[in-house]
Structures are given as structure tokens and as C-alpha cells.
Design a protein around this motif. Structure first.
Motif, PDB file in Angstrom:
ATOM      1  N   ARG A  82       0.839  -1.207   0.000  1.00  0.00           N
ATOM      2  CA  ARG A  82       0.000   0.000   0.000  1.00  0.00           C
ATOM      3  C   ARG A  82       0.871   1.254   0.000  1.00  0.00           C
ATOM      4  O   ARG A  82       0.589   2.217  -0.712  1.00  0.00           O
ATOM      5  CB  ARG A  82      -0.934  -0.001   1.220  1.00  0.00           C
ATOM      6  N   ALA A 114     -12.742   4.450 -20.045  1.00  0.00           N
ATOM      7  CA  ALA A 114     -11.625   3.771 -20.710  1.00  0.00           C
ATOM      8  C   ALA A 114     -12.035   2.356 -21.077  1.00  0.00           C
ATOM      9  O   ALA A 114     -12.959   1.791 -20.491  1.00  0.00           O
ATOM     10  CB  ALA A 114     -10.401   3.747 -19.801  1.00  0.00           C
ATOM     11  N   ARG A 121      -7.448  -5.098 -21.106  1.00  0.00           N
ATOM     12  CA  ARG A 121      -6.804  -5.339 -19.808  1.00  0.00           C
ATOM     13  C   ARG A 121      -7.060  -4.161 -18.860  1.00  0.00           C
ATOM     14  O   ARG A 121      -6.168  -3.360 -18.597  1.00  0.00           O
ATOM     15  CB  ARG A 121      -5.302  -5.559 -19.980  1.00  0.00           C
ATOM     16  N   PRO A 122      -8.286  -4.054 -18.365  1.00  0.00           N
ATOM     17  CA  PRO A 122      -8.601  -2.946 -17.456  1.00  0.00           C
ATOM     18  C   PRO A 122      -7.946  -3.167 -16.087  1.00  0.00           C
ATOM     19  O   PRO A 122      -7.564  -4.293 -15.766  1.00  0.00           O
ATOM     20  CB  PRO A 122     -10.119  -3.015 -17.339  1.00  0.00           C
ATOM     21  N   GLU A 123      -7.813  -2.100 -15.329  1.00  0.00           N
ATOM     22  CA  GLU A 123      -7.317  -2.221 -13.950  1.00  0.00           C
ATOM     23  C   GLU A 123      -8.390  -1.671 -13.021  1.00  0.00           C
ATOM     24  O   GLU A 123      -8.400  -0.482 -12.717  1.00  0.00           O
ATOM     25  CB  GLU A 123      -5.998  -1.462 -13.782  1.00  0.00           C
ATOM     26  N   TYR A 124      -9.291  -2.517 -12.594  1.00  0.00           N
ATOM     27  CA  TYR A 124     -10.391  -2.042 -11.754  1.00  0.00           C
ATOM     28  C   TYR A 124      -9.971  -1.867 -10.305  1.00  0.00           C
ATOM     29  O   TYR A 124      -9.281  -2.700  -9.745  1.00  0.00           O
ATOM     30  CB  TYR A 124     -11.554  -3.043 -11.816  1.00  0.00           C
ATOM     31  N   ARG A 125     -10.361  -0.765  -9.734  1.00  0.00           N
ATOM     32  CA  ARG A 125     -10.281  -0.538  -8.285  1.00  0.00           C
ATOM     33  C   ARG A 125     -11.083   0.720  -8.012  1.00  0.00           C
ATOM     34  O   ARG A 125     -11.588   1.347  -8.949  1.00  0.00           O
ATOM     35  CB  ARG A 125      -8.835  -0.383  -7.809  1.00  0.00           C
ATOM     36  N   ARG A 126     -11.184   1.111  -6.735  1.00  0.00           N
ATOM     37  CA  ARG A 126     -11.902   2.354  -6.435  1.00  0.00           C
ATOM     38  C   ARG A 126     -11.190   3.515  -7.100  1.00  0.00           C
ATOM     39  O   ARG A 126      -9.989   3.672  -6.969  1.00  0.00           O
ATOM     40  CB  ARG A 126     -11.921   2.606  -4.918  1.00  0.00           C
ATOM     41  N   PHE A 178     -10.725   4.084 -10.358  1.00  0.00           N
ATOM     42  CA  PHE A 178      -9.793   3.653 -11.407  1.00  0.00           C
ATOM     43  C   PHE A 178      -9.744   4.591 -12.610  1.00  0.00           C
ATOM     44  O   PHE A 178      -8.869   4.456 -13.455  1.00  0.00           O
ATOM     45  CB  PHE A 178     -10.080   2.205 -11.847  1.00  0.00           C
ATOM     46  N   HIS A 229     -16.148   4.008  -9.972  1.00  0.00           N
ATOM     47  CA  HIS A 229     -16.467   3.430  -8.661  1.00  0.00           C
ATOM     48  C   HIS A 229     -16.054   4.347  -7.513  1.00  0.00           C
ATOM     49  O   HIS A 229     -15.222   3.988  -6.674  1.00  0.00           O
ATOM     50  CB  HIS A 229     -15.843   2.047  -8.522  1.00  0.00           C
ATOM     51  N   ASP A 233     -21.208   5.812  -7.006  1.00  0.00           N
ATOM     52  CA  ASP A 233     -21.748   4.452  -6.876  1.00  0.00           C
ATOM     53  C   ASP A 233     -21.907   4.209  -5.379  1.00  0.00           C
ATOM     54  O   ASP A 233     -21.004   3.676  -4.743  1.00  0.00           O
ATOM     55  CB  ASP A 233     -20.775   3.413  -7.457  1.00  0.00           C
TER      56      ASP A 233
END
Lengths: 686, 276
Positions: free
Chosen positions: A315, A604, A612-617, A619, A640, A662
Motif C-alpha cells: 500500500r 476507458a 486489460r482494465p485495472e479495476y479498483r476504487r 480507477f 467506482h 456508486d
């Protein structure tokens, strides 16, 4: 038990102290290749939290360290002739040399075998535990590089680490624009005579300034001259101060057999969040704790140590990389107002938000909020509740909701996908401009054509699941979207002309429907987006040579028919090999703005099914930030975001102007909702 | 949140008698599902076969693969197997699919490892689109489809084709991170509502060393990570309670606890820990 520690920096020495304290019978050997008084770098920084950990781990060294600390709670940001001060940050720093002296003395008094000037080529044999605390170029790590899964890569700017006899009273960031580009300084005091003074700039700036050709003395003179005003006549001090690349070290695992990595040998985090020494000393504490807890069962303890430290360190590394990337592109923010520039800087790594900064420094966010609402008000709403004007439209706040969310309280409501024609629908139930009506205001009408993603079953069963008996699809090129998708027909010039007319007619119709914002959909692989990307546009005509041509023709036509706020929803990158990069997306955004686009809704991917997405809060935040800074256009962004604090932070820092929320379902909300009528009547007296 | 339990299909010493007894007891106990792992190169039972057997002696619990490695199987046969278990069990199948983590499974199955992601997408589309539905029975409707994996493309596939996400295990905090990514992907693909979220963990409440020994052996292919998996084994009622609570708070819908010791007494111990 014998412990052999390679490297006599803070991590190695501190571990030696803690192990010896835990059990005097343990043989602890430290091997350091430099002499005891060799110093590299100047001061090191600790946070309040780290100090607490040091106090609990070894009170004697804590007292000595605390005694010589320079402490401050301020961050000064010098930008465009102003000094913006933020309080409540509680840092401490100590001269690295002094810290090492304290730790060395304590080692000697506890009976640690400490040897200097010993170059270690191979990790020592025979020890029950071998600790690689030997820094970025760790020998212990190199021996088992494959097993550790080591990666080392440069990140951020070119930098050089000086000292100065100027004694600062705050952690100080200095930004200076030159004809070569932006330079910035990270400086902080570490004792009563001296401060650390790190100068950095992106590599192209560094080359333009000719720094790659200067000697150590010449480059010091260059920096002294550049920052003469800030140095107030004091000088910069060199200590083998050379321009360097910051190397980010990461390892998939931190132990192999009886060898374990500690501190910089295991991981580095960009200096701009100042956590290298802190992480190293926390590593030492965690390793000692694990060994004691596991009764000196080395193998079990090393697993515990790794499991405890790796998530924490990852982190921190993520935050450090965000920070490094921020400083590499900071020139792009040079036109922000100083208060917003400062808030953007303070929230750069994602570890400080509007809410957490308010806890540290309420005056700062109050000033930001007041500036943001454009009033001199002492009491101002936070950025999410600041109105926004776009052309003739005034929005009450920055919170945007999706069509399936209650619109109550939102500043703007999305329509969701509305097709310009029956052929442009995604599913048979997709609304078209002919049957759609706004459910709430103000509303964004997303005008779209599904292109090769059309004729699918409802999204409740899945996405891009083709209907058995659909309709003919069109796209820029005859390439099916996903597995079992229908091959679309390549749109010819007549088809394009007709489609342009559909969009223009829909825009004209929108004016009658009381639409507040009209949004053209150039995203997610739908028809207009299919022209933009090399992955979906294989045309050999003029619309393949210039992939922007048709989307801009549509934009021009619509712009003539619609004089309200015109937005474009744009996939800024394809997230796929051979596809559009963020740079391409920013260039497209610029062109859209030139053609009259008022707002870019940044999304995007989905250009092709296998991206190849990079999902996270959050993003999409970084993409919105780049479009806004580089194409100079207001942006609407989702990705998100789940709290109003996310919106305050993004909007306040100038990374976006409107945010899609969201909101997760909340137990409290359902508890507080009015009881259903049925129940009321059941208990009512008859 | 529901709590399910794994079938002992990968632990040494499982025979038909034990498997069926395990299934019966789980169906009678407080568990909502029975799940099976999938691996070729190991002394383990094939998941669809095991679920078919379990389905025959149970009436209530859902039967789940957690996960089955899709690309190892020819698509029509995979669908045939899944639909058969679904039909035999009275429509109780939850089909968790993924691409798996072991190269050697692909090697012995004679399946190309490269391009597995794209082939996996095709399999999911085949299921969802209903390709050959009229020719390859039994009926597939009502099969709950989950997708596992930790990469961006895995989350995108999940959101595009599945009903939910199957997490690969870890502390509640790791699950919460994956849940956020699953929800983000779900929204990004424009799906209504939210994905069903399944989590998993290992437990061993009786002979801890035996359970840990099994995990060390089963996960030897991960090298140094095996010891971390051993360290995460839930070996006390308290650890199980904390884990269950943590997963519930992280938004998990169904948590499956897999046994590390093939002994039916473990089921009673688990039931007690979860209830207590």
C-alpha cells in the motif's frame, strides 16, 4: 542461535538491537561494508505513528532519537510567488548520521558483534538466520534473485540529494518554472543547523538544462542559482550529490530458506512520501515480533513476518508511486490557482483526502472550500456542493447519479444509453431518442449508436450476449466484437452520411425534450468509438487515414444543431496492446474541445472485448486528471467512487469537475426508511 | 451471508463412503453449499463427478465448483458435464470457472497454455449465448455462473458473462479489495444490481498438523507461498468466527470453508464453530 545481518543501516542495526534485547543469548553479527561514520544522504523523516512504534520497541534509543529530532507540523508549498502553509502533519526528522551513531552505540552496549569495512560478496554460511539489510543493491537478494522474484525499475524524476545550512521550519516544497521546464524541491530540517534539500525534474527537462553534462560542482552551482531566493543566501552542501534515478525495488517473496530481506533490500518507496527509513525500522520490529511469537522457529516466523509486512508495504509503495508520478507531471498543473495546486499536492498519493485533511488542518480545507465556491465566504460548502456553470447551465452540485439510482439531491442525472435509431440499440429494450423522456432534471442525454455491440440480450443476463435473431450491425470495419458476435457491415459513405443525420436529428429533437446536457458517445467500442481506435478501424479510405474524421464530422453537425452544453463520452485509452494510449486519448480530447465540446466524460477500455482494465476504487481518476490538465476541459468522471469525500477530493484538487457516485447499499438507510404503509395499517386501530 | 463447506475431494484418504457421508451431513447441517476444487496433476477427485455423487444423496444444498478450470475441458463437454450435474441434482449447480494457476495441469491435459484467457472468454460466451443449446442438453438455464481470478481481464470477464465472483482466498481485507474491484467492473460493464460474491478459506479443527501437512503438499507448486497458506489455515473456533465475521463485513454472500482433513467429525466441529 546465530543471526547474521548484512548491512549496518537503520534496518540492520535496529533489528540487531531488538533481537539482542529479546534474548541476550542470541549471537548477533552485523557486517557493514562502509566505515562507521560514512554517511550518505542527509536527514531521514518519521511520522508520529512511527515514533510510537519506536517508543514501544526500544525505549532507550527512542529517548535519544527523540532528543535530537527536528519536529514540525507544517508543510509549506511555494508556488507562483506564494507560500501556502498547511498544518497538522506532525513529522520528525533526524540526521541519518546521528541516527546511525545512536543505533551503533546501543548495539555495542548490548553486545552485538558489529564489524565495519567488510565487503560481503556471499551471504554468510552457518547462521540460523541471514538477514539482508543491505539496501537497494542487496547482495543477499542478488544471490537468490530468482527465488525472491525481484523487480527493480526506475520511477519518477531525476533527482539529486543536497544538504543546506538553511534551517527551515516546515517540510517545504518549492516549484520553479524555467525555460527548460519545471524544477521542484523537497526540503526539510533535520537538526538545528541543517536541512535536506532534494532537487528534482523530469528527465527531458534535465537534458534541456544540460545537467547531464555538468560536473558535481557545476550542477550544485546551477541549483544554488535556481533556488537562490529560497536559500536566502545560504549554500547547498554536497555529499557525493549526483543526479540519480529513483529505483523502485519489489520482491514477490521476502524470504528464501533461512535468508530474509529487510528495508530497502526488500522494497523501496519513492522518497517524495518520505517513508524508506520508517518502513525499514517497522520491518525490524515485525521480524523481532514474529520470531518471539514463534519461539524462534525461523521458518514459521519468516512466513508471519512476510504476511504481516507485505500488504502494508504494498500500500505504501502504491501511494509512493502515485506521488512519484504526480511530481513527474506536475508542470501540467502550473495554471491551477495556488490553493488548488496545494490541495492537489497534499492529496497526490491518495493517502490524504478532503476529510482527513480537514481533521489535520480545518483552516486549510475551509480556505479551499471558500475559494472553490468563488466567494469570500468564511462559511462555504465543500467542493461537492459547489455549483458549476457550463455555458448557459448552472448545476447545483458536483454529484452525478446513474439512471438506476434515485436522483434526489444529485446535481446531474445520467440518462444511460439512448440510441439515435432502432438499429443503434444494444438490446431490444434499449430506449431510443423517439421513445425516451427525461425522468429527472438536470439530465445528461447520452446519444449513442451501439455499432458492433448491438443486437444483444438484456444486460441482466450478461453483456455482449448476441440475440439469436438480431438485426444487421454496422461498424467502422467488419470485425466482430466478441465471441459469437455478429460480423458487422463496414459503414460506407452513404451510411455515414445517414448516421450523421441521425445524430443531428436526435440533437434537434433533444432540444424539444428539455434536455440539459447532450452527450455524444465516443466510448466503449460503440459505433463512433469504433472509428477512433486502430483496433476497430482497419479502413483504407480517408476515415481510416484520419480516424478522428468521422467522429468530428458528427460533432460538427451536432454542434450546429445544439447550442446547449455538449459533452463527449470518450474512452481515453483502449487498455489493450496496439490500441490507443492515454496520450492518444488526450490528443483526441484536445481536438474535441477545438470542435466545441464543453465537457469530456472520461472512461476507458471496452474498445475490444479482450482488454486489460485495472479495476479498483477511483480507477478512472488519473485519466480524468490528465484530460482536464492537458486538454484544458471540464471533465465528468466515475470509476467506482463511493463517498462524497471522494468527490470533494477529486473536484477540490482539480482532477475532475463532476463525479458519478456508486453509493453502496446501507443498512442505516433501509432502517431509517419510512415503514411500509401495510405495516402501519396493520397496527392502526380498527 | 451463507456459509458453505468444501467436499474433501483433494485431501488424502477420501473414498466414496466418506464423500457421501460428508455430503449427507452437510445437507442436514447448517451449510448452504457443498463445493469442490479442481486439479488434474494430484491425487484428487474430479469435481463434476464428486458433485454428481454428492447431489445424489442431498436435497437442499447448492453444489458448486470453486473453481473448475474451464480451458482444460472442451467447451461442449464442459457444458454437458455441468448441465448434467445441474439436471441430476434438481437444478442446484453453481458453476465457478477460472483459468487456474498451474501450467502442469495444461501440460498433462494436452491443452495449450497460451491463449487460455481468450478461450476461456469463448467458453463463457458459449454458455451465456446458449450456443448449441438445442443440440447439447440437458437444459443449462438456472446454472449460477461465477468467474474467479485476480487480474483485470478476469474481473471484466466476470462482469461480462457471470452472475458473480469467486474469490481465491485470503484474509477478509484482501476479499474486500477484490469485492470492490468486482463491483467496479460490474458497474463499468453496465450490469444492473451487483455481483454475487463468493469467498473461501481452509479449516482444520482436529488434527492440525495433518491439515497443515496436506496444505503444504497441495500448494507445493506455489513455492514459498505454501507456508503462507498454511499460516492462514483456520485451526480454532475463534479463528473461524473472526474469519466469518470479517467476510460478512466485507460484503461476502457465500463463504465456503474447505476441509484440510478428510474426517466427518470436522463437519461437526465446523458447524459448532460457525453456530457458536
Amino acid at each position: 542461535m546465530t543471526v547474521s545481518i548484512v548491512g549496518g543501516g537503520p534496518a540492520g542495526l535496529y533489528l540487531a538491537i531488538l533481537l539482542k534485547k529479546a534474548d541476550r543469548a542470541i549471537d548477533v553479527h552485523v557486517r557493514e561494508r562502509n566505515s562507521p561514520d560514512a554517511t550518505f544522504g542527509w536527514g531521514v523523516v518519521f511520522s508520529e505513528e512511527t515514533l510510537g512504534a519506536l517508543r514501544d520497541a526500544d525505549h532507550e534509543t527512542y529517548l535519544e532519537i527523540a532528543d535530537t529530532f527536528a519536529r514540525w507540523d507544517r508543510v509549506d508549498i511555494r508556488f507562483r510567488g506564494r507560500v501556502l502553509r498547511s498544518r497538522g502533519h506532525s513529522f520528525s526528522a533526524i540526521a541519518r548520521k546521528r541516527l546511525l551513531e545512536i543505533l551503533q552505540r546501543r548495539c555495542f552496549s548490548l553486545g552485538v558483534d558489529l564489524a565495519f569495512g567488510l565487503e560481503v560478496d556471499d551471504p554468510p554460511d552457518g547462521a540460523d538466520l541471514v538477514v539482508g539489510a543491505d539496501g537497494v543493491n542487496s547482495v543477499v537478494r542478488r544471490v537468490h534473485e530468482r527465488e525472491f522474484g525481484t523487480s527493480v525499475e526506475a520511477e519518477g524524476c531525476k533527482y539529486v540529494w543536497f544538504g543546506t545550512d538553511l534551517v527551515l521550519d516546515a517540510f517545504t516544497f518549492i516549484f520553479r518554472e524555467t525555460e527548460h521546464g519545471f524544477f521542484q524541491v523537497h526540503a526539510y530540517p533535520f537538526d538545528e543547523h541543517t536541512s535536506t534539500f532534494i532537487v528534482e525534474c523530469p528527465e527531458p527537462t534535465w537534458r534541456r538544462a544540460g545537467l547531464h553534462e555538468l560536473t558535481e560542482e557545476e550542477s550544485l552551482a546551477f541549483c544554488e542559482k535556481l533556488f537562490a531566493r529560497d536559500l536566502e543566501g545560504r549554500e547547498l552542501l554536497s555529499n557525493r550529490s549526483l543526479w540519480l534515478d529513483f529505483l523502485k525495488v519489489a520482491n514477490a517473496v521476502w524470504h528464501h530458506g533461512r535468508s530474509v530481506l529487510l528495508g530497502d533490500a526488500a522494497h523501496t518507496a519513492h522518497f517524495s512520501i518520505g517513508s524508506g527509513t520508517k518502513l525499514a525500522m517497522e520491518d525490524a520490529i515485525a521480524l523481532r515480533d514474529a520470531l518471539v511469537r514463534r519461539s524462534w522457529d525461523v521458518e514459521a516466523a519468516l512466513v508471519d513476518y512476510e504476511m504481516e509486512r507485505q500488504p502494508v508495504v504494498e500500500r505504501t509503495q502504491q501511494a509512493a508511486s502515485e506521488s512519484a508520478a504526480y511530481f513527474a507531471r506536475v508542470a501540467g498543473y502550473r495554471e491551477l490557482e495556488p490553493i488548488q495546486f496545494a490541495f492537489n499536492l497534499l492529496t497526490r498519493s491518495g493517502r490524504i483526502s478532503h476529510a482527513s485533511l480537514t481533521v489535520r488542518d480545518p483552516a486549510f480545507t475551509r480556505a479551499l472550500d471558500a475559494w472553490f465556491t468563488g466567494t469570500a465566504a468564511v462559511v462555504a460548502p465543500p467542493p461537492v456542493f459547489a455549483p458549476l456553470s457550463l455555458r448557459n447551465l448552472k448545476l447545483q452540485n458536483r454529484a452525478v447519479v446513474r439512471p438506476d439510482t434515485s436522483p434526489a439531491g444529485a446535481g446531474l442525472v445520467l440518462s444511460g444509453f439512448v440510441a439515435v435509431s432502432l438499429e443503434g440499440r444494444i438490446t431490444p429494450g434499449t430506449p431510443t431518442i423517439h421513445n425516451w423522456t427525461p425522468a429527472a432534471h438536470p439530465v445528461v442525454l447520452q446519444l449513442s449508436h451501439a455499432g458492433r455491440r448491438g443486437a444483444c440480450r438484456p444486460r441482466s443476463v450478461g453483456v455482449d450476449v448476441p440475440l439469436r435473431d438480431g438485426w444487421e450491425l454496422v461498424s467502422a470495419s467488419p470485425l466482430p466484437y466478441g465471441p459469437f458476435s455478429v460480423v458487422p457491415r463496414e459503414l460506407d459513405e452513404d451510411g455515414m452520411a445517414a448516421l450523421r443525420e441521425d445524430f443531428v436529428a436526435a440533437a434537434t429533437h433533444a432540444a424539444e425534450l428539455d434536455v440539459d446536457v447532450l452527450e455524444l458517445d465516443y466510448a466503449h467500442g460503440y459505433l463512433l468509438a469504433s472509428f477512433l481506435s486502430p483496433l476497430s478501424n482497419h479502413r483504407t479510405d480517408a476515415y481510416g487515414d484520419d480516424r478522428l474524421r468521422f467522429p468530428l464530422e458528427v460533432l460538427d453537425g451536432v454542434r450546429r444543431a445544439w447550442d446547449g452544453v455538449l459533452a463527449v463520452r470518450l474512452s481515453v485509452t483502449d487498455w489493450a496492446r496496439g490500441g490507443m494510449s492515454v496520450n492518444d486519448g488526450v490528443a483526441i480530447a484536445r481536438a474535441l474541445v477545438e470542435h466545441g465540446c464543453d465537457l469530456v466524460h472520461t472512461v476507458a477500455g471496452q474498445t475490444i472485448a479482450e482488454d486489460r482494465p485495472e479495476y479498483r476504487r477511483g480507477f478512472l481518476t488519473a485519466l480524468s486528471d490528465r484530460v482536464r490538465a492537458e486538454a484544458r476541459v471540464p471533465t465528468l468522471v466515475g470509476g467506482h467512487l463511493t463517498t462524497l469525500d471522494d468527490v470533494n477530493t477529486i473536484v477540490g484538487a482539480g482532477r475532475g469537475d463532476l463525479c458519478i457516485l456508486d453509493l453502496p447499499p446501507s443498512d442505516l438507510e433501509s432502517e431509517l426508511a419510512p415503514a411500509p404503509k401495510l405495516v402501519e395499517s396493520a397496527v392502526a386501530p380498527s | 451471508m451463507n456459509v458453505g463447506v468444501g467436499l474433501p475431494t483433494t485431501t488424502p484418504g477420501t473414498d466414496g463412503t466418506l464423500l457421501l457421508e460428508w455430503a449427507r451431513r452437510a445437507d442436514a447441517g447448517p451449510f448452504s453449499s457443498l463445493a469442490a476444487l479442481d486439479r488434474v496433476v494430484y491425487d484428487s477427485l474430479e469435481p463434476f463427478t464428486a458433485l454428481a455423487a454428492a447431489g445424489a444423496v442431498t436435497a437442499r444444498v447448492r453444489l458448486a465448483t470453486m473453481i473448475a478450470i474451464g480451458p482444460l475441458r472442451a467447451t461442449a463437454l464442459l457444458v454437458k458435464q455441468a448441465a448434467s450435474v445441474h439436471a441430476l441434482s434438481g437444478r442446484r449447480l453453481t458453476l465457478g470457472l477460472g483459468i487456474g494457476a498451474r501450467l502442469e495441469d495444461y501440460e498433462v491435459a494436452g491443452v495449450e497454455h497460451r491463449g487460455r484467457g481468450r478461450r476461456f472468454s469463448e467458453q463463457l460466451a458459449y454458455l451465456r449465448v446458449g450456443v448449441d443449446e438445442d443440440r447439447v442438453g440437458p437444459a443449462r438455464d438456472g446454472i449460477e455462473l461465477l468467474v474467479g481470478g485476480a487480474s483485470g481481464p478476469a474481473f471484466a470477464r466476470m462482469a461480462r458473462y457471470a452472475d458473480g465472483y469467486a474469490h481465491g482466498g485470503g484474509p477478509p481485507r484482501a476479499f474486500a479489495g477484490a469485492a470492490a474491484r468486482a463491483n467496479a467492473a460490474w458497474r463499468d460493464l453496465g450490469r444492473p444490481g451487483r455481483p454475487r460474491l463468493w469467498g473461501q478459506g481452509y479449516f482444520g479443527l482436529g488434527d492440525v498438523e495433518r491439515g497443515n501437512g496436506y496444505l503444504r503438499d497441495y500448494y507445493a507448486f506455489t513455492g514459498p507461498f505454501a507456508e503462507r497458506i498454511v499460516a492462514a489455515n483456520l485451526t480454532s473456533a475463534r479463528a473461524i468466527k473472526d474469519f466469518v465475521r470479517g467476510y460478512e463485513e466485507a460484503g461476502c454472500d457465500e463463504l465456503v470453508l474447505f476441509p484440510t482433513v478428510a474426517d466427518v467429525a470436522e463437519l461437526d466441529r465446523l458447524a459448532e464453530a460457525v453456530a457458536g
